[in-house]
Design a protein around this motif. Sequence first.
Motif, PDB file in Angstrom:
ATOM      1  N   ALA A 130       0.787  -1.191  -0.104  1.00 18.60           N
ATOM      2  CA  ALA A 130       0.047  -0.188  -0.033  1.00 18.60           C
ATOM      3  C   ALA A 130       0.835   1.186  -0.076  1.00 18.60           C
ATOM      4  N   GLY A 131       2.167   1.145   0.164  1.00 18.52           N
ATOM      5  CA  GLY A 131       3.082   2.365   0.455  1.00 18.52           C
ATOM      6  C   GLY A 131       2.901   3.334  -0.456  1.00 18.52           C
ATOM      7  N   LEU A 132       3.246   2.889  -1.755  1.00 25.97           N
ATOM      8  CA  LEU A 132       3.449   4.043  -2.987  1.00 25.97           C
ATOM      9  C   LEU A 132       2.307   4.346  -3.351  1.00 25.97           C
ATOM     10  N   SER A 133       0.986   3.726  -3.617  1.00 22.60           N
ATOM     11  CA  SER A 133      -0.220   4.236  -3.901  1.00 22.60           C
ATOM     12  C   SER A 133      -0.533   5.277  -2.570  1.00 22.60           C
ATOM     13  N   ALA A 134      -0.327   4.820  -1.435  1.00 22.54           N
ATOM     14  CA  ALA A 134      -0.823   5.619  -0.506  1.00 22.54           C
ATOM     15  C   ALA A 134      -0.202   6.916  -0.460  1.00 22.54           C
ATOM     16  N   VAL A 135       1.164   7.104  -0.579  1.00 21.17           N
ATOM     17  CA  VAL A 135       1.872   8.376  -0.574  1.00 21.17           C
ATOM     18  C   VAL A 135       1.472   9.142  -1.909  1.00 21.17           C
ATOM     19  N   MET A 136       1.376   8.476  -3.130  1.00 24.52           N
ATOM     20  CA  MET A 136       0.863   9.265  -4.215  1.00 24.52           C
ATOM     21  C   MET A 136      -0.355   9.886  -4.054  1.00 24.52           C
ATOM     22  N   LEU A 137      -1.219   9.281  -3.354  1.00 30.63           N
ATOM     23  CA  LEU A 137      -2.673   9.673  -2.975  1.00 30.63           C
ATOM     24  C   LEU A 137      -2.481  10.929  -2.069  1.00 30.63           C
ATOM     25  N   ALA A 138      -1.659  10.715  -1.115  1.00 29.74           N
ATOM     26  CA  ALA A 138      -1.362  11.644  -0.197  1.00 29.74           C
ATOM     27  C   ALA A 138      -1.042  12.991  -0.828  1.00 29.74           C
ATOM     28  N   THR A 139      -0.155  12.905  -1.824  1.00 36.01           N
ATOM     29  CA  THR A 139       0.191  14.035  -2.567  1.00 36.01           C
ATOM     30  C   THR A 139      -0.717  14.702  -3.407  1.00 36.01           C
ATOM     31  N   VAL A 140      -1.757  13.803  -4.113  1.00 31.85           N
ATOM     32  CA  VAL A 140      -2.767  14.403  -4.662  1.00 31.85           C
ATOM     33  C   VAL A 140      -3.841  15.127  -3.722  1.00 31.85           C
ATOM     34  N   LEU A 141      -3.658  14.494  -2.532  1.00 29.30           N
ATOM     35  CA  LEU A 141      -4.623  15.051  -1.561  1.00 29.30           C
ATOM     36  C   LEU A 141      -4.375  16.492  -0.953  1.00 29.30           C
ATOM     37  N   ALA A 142      -3.042  16.669  -1.275  1.00 30.23           N
ATOM     38  CA  ALA A 142      -2.476  18.021  -0.648  1.00 30.23           C
ATOM     39  C   ALA A 142      -3.156  18.978  -0.835  1.00 30.23           C
ATOM     40  N   GLY A 143      -4.019  19.908   0.223  1.00 28.55           N
ATOM     41  CA  GLY A 143      -4.456  20.988  -0.241  1.00 28.55           C
ATOM     42  C   GLY A 143      -6.212  20.616  -0.143  1.00 28.55           C
ATOM     43  N   CYS A 144      -6.398  19.181   0.075  1.00 24.88           N
ATOM     44  CA  CYS A 144      -7.779  18.897  -0.024  1.00 24.88           C
ATOM     45  C   CYS A 144      -8.435  19.116   1.208  1.00 24.88           C
ATOM     46  N   GLY A 145      -7.897  19.194   2.384  1.00 29.35           N
ATOM     47  CA  GLY A 145      -8.652  19.494   3.530  1.00 29.35           C
ATOM     48  C   GLY A 145      -9.357  20.638   3.646  1.00 29.35           C
ATOM     49  N   THR A 192      12.757  14.146   7.918  1.00 27.37           N
ATOM     50  CA  THR A 192      13.452  15.162   7.115  1.00 27.37           C
ATOM     51  C   THR A 192      12.963  15.265   5.639  1.00 27.37           C
ATOM     52  N   PRO A 193      13.157  16.287   5.006  1.00 25.77           N
ATOM     53  CA  PRO A 193      12.311  16.389   3.515  1.00 25.77           C
ATOM     54  C   PRO A 193      12.522  15.079   2.819  1.00 25.77           C
ATOM     55  N   ALA A 194      13.765  14.934   2.540  1.00 28.26           N
ATOM     56  CA  ALA A 194      14.043  13.761   1.622  1.00 28.26           C
ATOM     57  C   ALA A 194      13.370  12.556   2.248  1.00 28.26           C
ATOM     58  N   LYS A 195      14.007  12.227   3.661  1.00 30.49           N
ATOM     59  CA  LYS A 195      13.693  10.867   3.898  1.00 30.49           C
ATOM     60  C   LYS A 195      12.073  10.663   4.051  1.00 30.49           C
ATOM     61  N   ASP A 196      11.449  11.722   4.270  1.00 33.06           N
ATOM     62  CA  ASP A 196       9.752  11.598   4.017  1.00 33.06           C
ATOM     63  C   ASP A 196       9.377  10.935   2.919  1.00 33.06           C
ATOM     64  N   LYS A 197      10.111  11.390   1.710  1.00 27.33           N
ATOM     65  CA  LYS A 197       9.463  11.020   0.415  1.00 27.33           C
ATOM     66  C   LYS A 197       9.867   9.682   0.191  1.00 27.33           C
ATOM     67  N   LEU A 198      10.953   8.721   0.784  1.00 28.18           N
ATOM     68  CA  LEU A 198      11.285   7.449   0.708  1.00 28.18           C
ATOM     69  C   LEU A 198      10.218   6.641   0.929  1.00 28.18           C
ATOM     70  N   SER A 199       9.116   6.939   1.780  1.00 30.06           N
ATOM     71  CA  SER A 199       7.881   6.031   1.805  1.00 30.06           C
ATOM     72  C   SER A 199       7.008   5.798   0.766  1.00 30.06           C
ATOM     73  N   ALA A 200       7.559   6.298  -0.611  1.00 25.01           N
ATOM     74  CA  ALA A 200       7.064   6.088  -1.923  1.00 25.01           C
ATOM     75  C   ALA A 200       7.914   4.816  -2.493  1.00 25.01           C
TER      76      ALA A 200
END
Length: 555
Positions: free
Chosen positions: A10-25, A498-506
């Motif tokens: 689930a990891g990759l799709s979750a992060v991708m979706l999280a990116t899409v969701l940015a600003g959706c709140g 950290t900014p880059a480490k957080d993105k590794l969850s993709a």
Amino acid sequence: MKKAKLLGSAGLSAVMLATVLAGCGNDSNKEQASSSAPAAASSQAASSASASPAGEANPYAEHLDLSVSWWGIGVGFEKHDEMLQKLEKDFNVTLKPMDIGWDNYKEKAQVWAAAGQLPDIITNSITNDNPATYNEWVKQGLVHALPDDLSAYPNVEKVAKAPEVQGIYREGKLYAIPRMTYPNTDLWAVDRAIYVRKDWMEKLGIQDPKTFDEFESMLTAFATKDPDGNNKQDTTGIVMNTLGYFKSVFVPTFPQFGNQSWLKEDGKWIPFYASKQMDNVVVQARKMYADGALDRDFAVEKAGEANQKFYQNKAGALAFNVDSASGSTGIRAEWEKNNPGQNFFDHVKVLHLWPAADGTIYRHTTNSWWSETMINADVDDKKLDRILRIYDWLLSPEGKEMFDYGIEDKDFTKSGDQYTITRPKDGDSYIDLKKEYPSMDIISQLAMWRNVSAIEDSPINRAAKGDDVVQFVQDELNWQMQNAKPIPTAFEIFTMSTPAKDKLSAINFDDDFTRMILSKDDPVAMWHDIVKGYDGKGLQQAISEVTAEMAKQGK
């Protein structure tokens, strides 16, 4: 349980979706996520909670509906048993189940978040293994900050103040209640086990393996030398409950592979998958699959599905955990159902791993939690107070007593410190409380996994599980404590953001590792190409950032 139930798909799709969701709140959520609003809301909640006992005759006077997500909660709450009824009555709430599955819970939470339909009580696992999504949810104001003053909820406060939890505070606020697995990291030692058919070993003249090659040869023999004597080549070597449990077989080869942690190599802190030691792991994993030592169907089987092959004498080894031998649906019970009249312990044992290159036998360990509860930012102060009151009780000795013994005056009576169990027996043991109360497996684990209760040597466990099962767990725990050392682990990096480490969850390691095993290409070259591809996801920058952060700590 339970971390290894995560397959990581689930990891990759979750992060991708999280990116899409940015600003959706929504706007109100964003306001609540600002630096001042959560503090105000939290202050009000804490204030009302603190004042409730004196200021209100009954802090539970108003009935509240609380929606809650959990794996399989639809089935677990279907019976609406007495334990669920008691919790709802005591706290004057109705719990509204919102079901999630082990294979889709992260995506489901993201969909609910996008639709503004998150439950009041959110079960997820992003603080540890997907900090980018955690940060995004905090930034978007999707989750509620806990009150700054948690003194009204002392058991929750104890969790919030745990040293290892400090890494998930954001700007001084805590947005999750970690679901602790064990009170210390040593007890993770029994969260991994390789069960093996000792009768098959004896029949084939195989001694306990002392190297990976001997281990692999044993599994290959299980698959090719007709260990069940039916004159058919219908058996396999090792099956797994999930891929997470299977990884433990490579701990002697590369300890940090077993708990997927970071390590220091050539002066830099790197994630395990970037280590040179992965070369040996991928070669060994590929060989196991090519030789038939590893179940041919492992990549397509759902969590727990392959266990049946072990129960039905179609596999010689099973990767799971020690306590999974317990219970009416545990390994022992399932194996004996398929082998009537035979004693599980006469045929099966836990196989101990061999020493690593440095001569040390390593045992499993990892962070104190892998999943957490978050509270929907939209809940008002009354709901927040009620949820925290429930969680405080779930974490209390009184809560433990109910989950250990059942409902007082129905399942047990108590006189001082003496307990008398009054619930019916099923054979020689008392009936399993989880069988009597299907909701118990959920309610008891909402705030903590309670793994320690399951493995402790207590009168209630001996009565409920049987002396042989309790002794089996204790013997294995003692062996691990006396003979093995925990995997060297930089625990602080699990929650480091950290900014880059957080993105590794993709990065979806499990999918890439599985693809490598199934391929016919050179495994080392293939793995190097996969890791090189991770550079495009920020791997090298993450290594630089984490190395710099660790240097600040003198590490």
